[in-house]
Each structure stands twice: as structure tokens, then as C-alpha cells.
Design a protein around this motif. Sequence first.
Motif, PDB file in Angstrom:
ATOM      1  N   LEU A  27       0.727  -1.409  -0.205  1.00 25.78           N
ATOM      2  CA  LEU A  27      -0.170  -0.131   0.211  1.00 25.78           C
ATOM      3  C   LEU A  27       1.150   1.432   0.233  1.00 25.78           C
ATOM      4  N   HIS A  28       1.990   1.208   0.335  1.00 22.52           N
ATOM      5  CA  HIS A  28       2.956   3.254   1.332  1.00 22.52           C
ATOM      6  C   HIS A  28       3.262   2.641  -0.838  1.00 22.52           C
ATOM      7  N   ALA A  29       3.935   1.307  -1.590  1.00 22.02           N
ATOM      8  CA  ALA A  29       4.650   1.479  -2.683  1.00 22.02           C
ATOM      9  C   ALA A  29       3.387   2.153  -4.030  1.00 22.02           C
ATOM     10  N   LEU A  30       2.540   1.203  -3.322  1.00 21.74           N
ATOM     11  CA  LEU A  30       1.307   2.034  -4.443  1.00 21.74           C
ATOM     12  C   LEU A  30       0.877   3.538  -3.940  1.00 21.74           C
ATOM     13  N   GLU A  31       0.570   4.130  -3.044  1.00 26.98           N
ATOM     14  CA  GLU A  31       1.222   5.324  -2.489  1.00 26.98           C
ATOM     15  C   GLU A  31       1.241   6.614  -3.844  1.00 26.98           C
ATOM     16  N   THR A  32       2.871   5.717  -3.756  1.00 27.57           N
ATOM     17  CA  THR A  32       3.685   6.634  -4.520  1.00 27.57           C
ATOM     18  C   THR A  32       4.020   6.346  -5.866  1.00 27.57           C
ATOM     19  N   ALA A  33       3.098   5.725  -6.340  1.00 28.21           N
ATOM     20  CA  ALA A  33       2.659   5.685  -7.336  1.00 28.21           C
ATOM     21  C   ALA A  33       1.711   6.580  -8.485  1.00 28.21           C
ATOM     22  N   ASN A  34       2.212   7.101  -9.633  1.00 26.07           N
ATOM     23  CA  ASN A  34       2.016   7.366 -10.064  1.00 26.07           C
ATOM     24  C   ASN A  34       1.252   7.290 -11.627  1.00 26.07           C
ATOM     25  N   PRO A  35      -0.314   8.368 -10.478  1.00 27.88           N
ATOM     26  CA  PRO A  35      -2.067   7.593 -11.315  1.00 27.88           C
ATOM     27  C   PRO A  35      -2.080   7.964 -13.304  1.00 27.88           C
ATOM     28  N   VAL A 233       6.860   1.821 -18.548  1.00 32.73           N
ATOM     29  CA  VAL A 233       5.824   3.136 -18.050  1.00 32.73           C
ATOM     30  C   VAL A 233       5.170   2.574 -16.890  1.00 32.73           C
ATOM     31  N   VAL A 234       5.374   1.397 -16.291  1.00 28.87           N
ATOM     32  CA  VAL A 234       4.239   0.671 -14.744  1.00 28.87           C
ATOM     33  C   VAL A 234       5.871   1.020 -14.625  1.00 28.87           C
ATOM     34  N   PHE A 235       6.630   0.718 -14.091  1.00 34.11           N
ATOM     35  CA  PHE A 235       8.024   1.041 -14.016  1.00 34.11           C
ATOM     36  C   PHE A 235       8.094   2.421 -13.417  1.00 34.11           C
ATOM     37  N   TYR A 236       8.479   3.458 -14.672  1.00 35.05           N
ATOM     38  CA  TYR A 236       7.904   4.705 -14.137  1.00 35.05           C
ATOM     39  C   TYR A 236       7.259   5.245 -13.361  1.00 35.05           C
ATOM     40  N   ALA A 237       5.468   4.343 -13.507  1.00 31.20           N
ATOM     41  CA  ALA A 237       4.786   4.957 -12.645  1.00 31.20           C
ATOM     42  C   ALA A 237       4.759   4.987 -10.800  1.00 31.20           C
TER      43      ALA A 237
END
Length: 333
Positions: A27-35, A233-237
Motif C-alpha cells: 500500500l505504501h508503494a502504491l501511494e507513491t505511484a503516479n496514477p 511505463v509501470v516501472f516509471y509510475a
Amino acid sequence: MKQLYVLIVSFILLILLVLWLGPSNILHALETANPWLILLAAFIHLVVIGVRSLRWGFIIGQPTEFKKNYVVKTIGLFAGNFSPARSAGEVLNAVAGKKINRISLSEGLSAGLTERFFDVGIAGCLMLISSLFLPKVRVITIIGGLVSLGMVLLIYIFNWRENASIWLYERIHPLISKLPIREEVLNNMYVKFTGGLKNMIEYTRSFSNFKNLTLVFLLSGASWLLECVRLLVVFYAFNTEISFTAIVVIFLIANLIGIITALPGGIGSIEISLTGLFVLFGVSGALSGSIALVDRLVSFWLVTALGIIFASYYAKDILEDIKGYTLDIKGSK
């Protein structure tokens, strides 16, 4: 019920992966992702389906029927997602093509096997080439490349060599029967691959000239490239960098493992494989798992959602066919 058991195993693997990584870490990693980049990755995957739709339309001689071809390919991919080793993908692709494109079942099977021939062939060649540049996964890529090229040989026999294909399939069928596939599906596969083999191979041969196969090869390569771009692109996100060569190798190996494990759509096995390979290339565990889960969300589950919608809206009876060919959720007596 055995198909349901296999699906349960797949979801257990997913749960174990999440528990091992730690839900809070994910969840912490997901919070930092660029939607926005995640949405871009989802859009790229829709383009991937579009490229495959162009390829399908070209093979069946309906290149201008893009809408119909897109629906047919999505339904085929959806069916493959919920069958062991994606075994029902080509069959349901042909069923959808018969009902939506108005082509014969043998023509649809021929087109599906032709697509798989180039997909697997390109994957095998890329893995063998990448083994020269990535020593840490050299053994895996060499084995994967050789297995893929072996599959290419089998597809060639089934799709281009009539006598050899019937002889070989009659010897392979007892092995296929040991997979968690319904008996009705096995019987249907046997009938389609033997009784309809002559028409299928005749169509394949009529299509197989240098110009046509070159275009199919280029479209196949483009779809593979875009799939890898989507993962990048997911990596860049997640604000993480990785070499494109590593992306290609990881993507190919994970999908090969998904096929070998014979789990429906590689659920569980692909996510675990992606996570492990990301870690091997220096990405932290929780971040690796988050990237793997998000990539599967914008590819596997997006196709699944679209497949259900298309099958329900454009041809409701196809959804019943999919249930019969893939997972017997209700069980069989």
C-alpha cells in the motif's frame, strides 16, 4: 470441480505473495505511484489489443472490420486468461470469429495458430539473443528460448503439415487429458484438431506467402514491443528505472513460466515470477510486488473486464461457450 480447485490454487498463490511482501508495504508503494502513468500503461495495453486485432483481421481477410476484430480478439484473450496454459484462447477466438466475423471455425483456428506461431517464435528468439547480454539469467533464457522454439515446431506441424499433425496429436492427446480440463473440452479439442484439420491447413497454406507472413511477423513484433513498453511505463509510475533489455527478458520468462505451470492465465505464477525477477535485477521486494500486481491489473484484469462486457453485449451465447471451454465454476457431475 478440478478446474475450480486450480483457480483456488492461483488465488492462494496471490494471497501468499501479498502476505510475504506485506500488505502495508504494498500500500505504501502504491501511494507513491503516479496514477497518470498507470493510466498510460492501461492505454498502451489497449493499443496492444488493437495491434493484435489488425493482425487477426489481416489473416482472416477482414482488415477494415476493426471494431469486430477488436471484440473478437478481446474475447479470445479473456477466454485464454481463464484456461490452463491459455489453452482455450485460440479455440474461443475461433468461436467468436465464427459468430462475429462470420468465418468458419477452421479458418479461425488457423488464424489463431498462425498468431501463436509468430508470438512464440519471436519470444524464443528474443530470449536466446538476450542470453548473450544478461549473464545472470543466461541459463533460464537459453532453456526458455529452446522450449519456445520447440513449441514453434509443434505449431508448424499442426498448422502446416496435415499428416504429421494428425499423427502427432493422437499421441499428445493422452498427455493433454491429464491437465485440469473438462472432459467435454478434451473431446471437442480432439474433434476439432482431427476432423477439421484438413480445412484448417488448407487455409493456412493459401495464406502463407512471403508478403502476408512478413506483415504478420511485423505486427507480432510490434505487439511484443508494446507489451514491454507497457511494463516499462509501470516501472516509471513507481519512479523506478530498469533497462529495457531486462524488461524484455523478465516479461518473456514470466509469461513462459505462466504457460508451463498450466495455471489459468498464469494467475499467481506470473505475479510471483515477475516479483522474483524484479528482485533479481535489484528492485526491492515490496516495490517489485507492487509493480507486478499493477502491471497485471492494467493487462490481465483489464482484458478480463472488457472480455466479459464484449461477450455479454455482442454475443451473449459466447459467454456460455467460454464457461464450457474454460473453468467449470459450477462443477460437473
